[in-house]
Design an enzyme around this catalytic site. Structure first.
Site, PDB file in Angstrom:
ATOM      1  N   ARG A  35       0.240  -1.367   0.123  1.00  0.00           N
ATOM      2  CA  ARG A  35       0.041   0.279  -0.099  1.00  0.00           C
ATOM      3  C   ARG A  35       0.725   0.976  -0.116  1.00  0.00           C
ATOM      4  NH1 ARG A  35      -4.621  -1.844   4.321  1.00  0.00           N
ATOM      5  NH2 ARG A  35      -5.651  -2.712   2.008  1.00  0.00           N
ATOM      6  N   GLY A 374      -9.781  -9.276  -2.184  1.00  0.00           N
ATOM      7  CA  GLY A 374      -8.936 -10.023  -1.876  1.00  0.00           C
ATOM      8  C   GLY A 374      -8.552 -11.114  -1.712  1.00  0.00           C
TER       9      GLY A 374
END
Ligand code: AMP
Length: 417
Positions: A35, A374
């Site tokens: 991220r 996910g």
């Protein structure tokens, strides 16, 4: 709408919402920095242009309270290393005016976890939804949320939203803050632009045939997406645990397979709708059944509608894998969300692998393929094939809501819709 490439950041302060909600080990070390890396193009562009950065993010779910375990202070060294700049830290994100004002071009200030303040999420705390005073408390919190957003906005000349992972939330830093900048001074970051474009390609720029693959354990959590996709796709593959709800609804025997007994009618309704709309619905015909929910269980291939008692379907069978490939290979637009089996167990990855391989081949032949949500991302990473599909989304809930056709508050706030 303002665009990050056109904006003149020189001499300006930019407040940038990123998703630095990275996983930490018990010692506060980052275990996966994807991220942080994802936000670098936006952050580096602003610094290279001569701007100063105020970076804000949430981490975890501190529920409106200070919690040192979720302090963003822990990631200051990693962000400094990634940016090549000594990052300053504001211990209190709502009291950072002086630090923000002192920033010079090229300098960076990271604000403490936004969710230490309940105002970020804007949900009243310590009061039950059933409480007669709940509505009043909610209204009051919305006002406090505006004030909080206004404070954050006051630190900077422009606002950049690069946090796709939270774009489906109307939080102070993801949407409300945008109200305090005029249209010329707010924009999407590069990561957000890429995500939004990828979803647009899937929903609004469809090259046919369009094949969507929806997997995972439950039909109930995917129903909104399945219904939206039904309007658009040519082929719809439903796989994974949700298949057994369909098999049972059609009168099959599914042994101990996972099943949502209260969704049998829904399953029949989906089958009916697919027929009405001329969508080629691909449901597995066979499966790999196991005698326990374990990687080392005994297995047998059996029809998906004739699983013996004491056995459960944990993966797609060989015939089913062929049918998946047939629906995927000719496609020119492909969306994959959710595994075709219990891919966490190495012995039950075959169905998901067959899907991934077919997507890779179709992509090499010119298809646009988006993998998101996910577990399918975990799958494609496990197979080492992430760089062989067109786009791997970073967004979980945000991606799913976008595919459902919902307008994301984080995007709408920038676009002024
Ligand atoms: P979801 O959270 O609904 O997207 O589903 C993802 C999960 O579904 C993964 O953890 C898979 O292990 C699980 N899953 C996929 N196929 C099956 C199956 N046949 N039986 C039980 N769980 C499954």
């Amino acid at each position: 709408m303002q665009n990050i490439d056109n904006y003149k950041f020189a001499g300006k302060k930019a407040i940038v919402r990123v998703d630095f909600n990275v996983p930490l080990d018990e010692n506060g070390n980052i275990t996966d920095d994807t991220r942080i890396r994802g936000a670098l193009p936006t952050l580096k562009k602003i610094l290279a242009d001569g701007g100063a950065l105020i970076i804000m993010s949430h981490m975890g779910k501190p529920k409106g309270k200070v919690n040192p375990k979720m302090s963003l202070k822990q990631i200051v060294p990693a962000v400094s290393a990634a940016l090549g700049v000594d990052v300053q830290f504001a211990e209190d994100c709502a009291k950072a005016a002086d630090q923000a004002a002192a920033l010079q071009p090229g300098q960076v200030l990271l604000l403490e976890n936004l969710r230490f303040y309940p105002e970020e999420e804007g949900k009243p705390v310590g009061i039950d939804k059933e409480d007669p005073n709940y509505d009043a408390a909610k209204k009051e919190m919305k006002e406090r949320q505006k004030e909080f957003a206004k404070t954050l906005a006051s630190y900077a000349d422009c606002y950049v939203n690069d946090a796709f992972g939270t774009a489906h939330r109307r939080h102070a830093s993801t949407a409300v803050i945008a109200d305090y900048f005029d249209a010329d001074n707010k924009m999407l970051g590069y990561l957000m632009e890429k995500e939004v474009n990828a979803v647009n390609n899937i929903l609004n720029n469809i090259k046919r045939p369009f094949t969507a693959i929806m997997g995972g354990s439950k039909v109930s959590t995917k129903i909104g997406i399945i219904e939206n996709l039904m309007e658009k796709v040519d082929n719809l593959i439903l796989c994974g645990g949700m298949t057994y709800t369909f098999a049972k609804a059609m009168g099959g025997k599914i042994g101990q397979s996972i099943c949502e007994d209260d969704k049998l009618d829904l399953a029949l309704d989906i089958i009916k709708k697919a027929k009405e709309k001329g969508v080629n619905l691909v449901l597995g015909s066979d499966c790999i059944a196991a005698d326990a929910f374990s990687n080392d269980a005994n297995t047998q291939v059996c029809p998906a509608n004739a699983i013996p008692d004491g056995w459960e379907g944990l993966d797609a069978g060989p015939e089913t894998r062929k049918a998946f490939a047939e629906a995927i290979l000719p496609a020119k637009t492909i969306l994959w969300n959710g595994p075709a089996g219990v891919f966490e167990f190495d012995n039950f990855t075959g169905g998901s692998r067959a899907i991934a391989d077919a997507i890779v081949e179709a992509t090499a032949n010119g298809a646009f393929s988006l993998v998101g949500g996910g577990d399918s991302v975990a799958c494609i990473n496990k197979f080492g094939l992430a760089d062989k599909v067109s786009y791997v989304s970073t967004g979980g809930g945000a991606l799913l809501e976008a595919i459902e056709g919902k307008v994301l508050p984080g995007v709408a706030a920038i676009e002024g819709k």
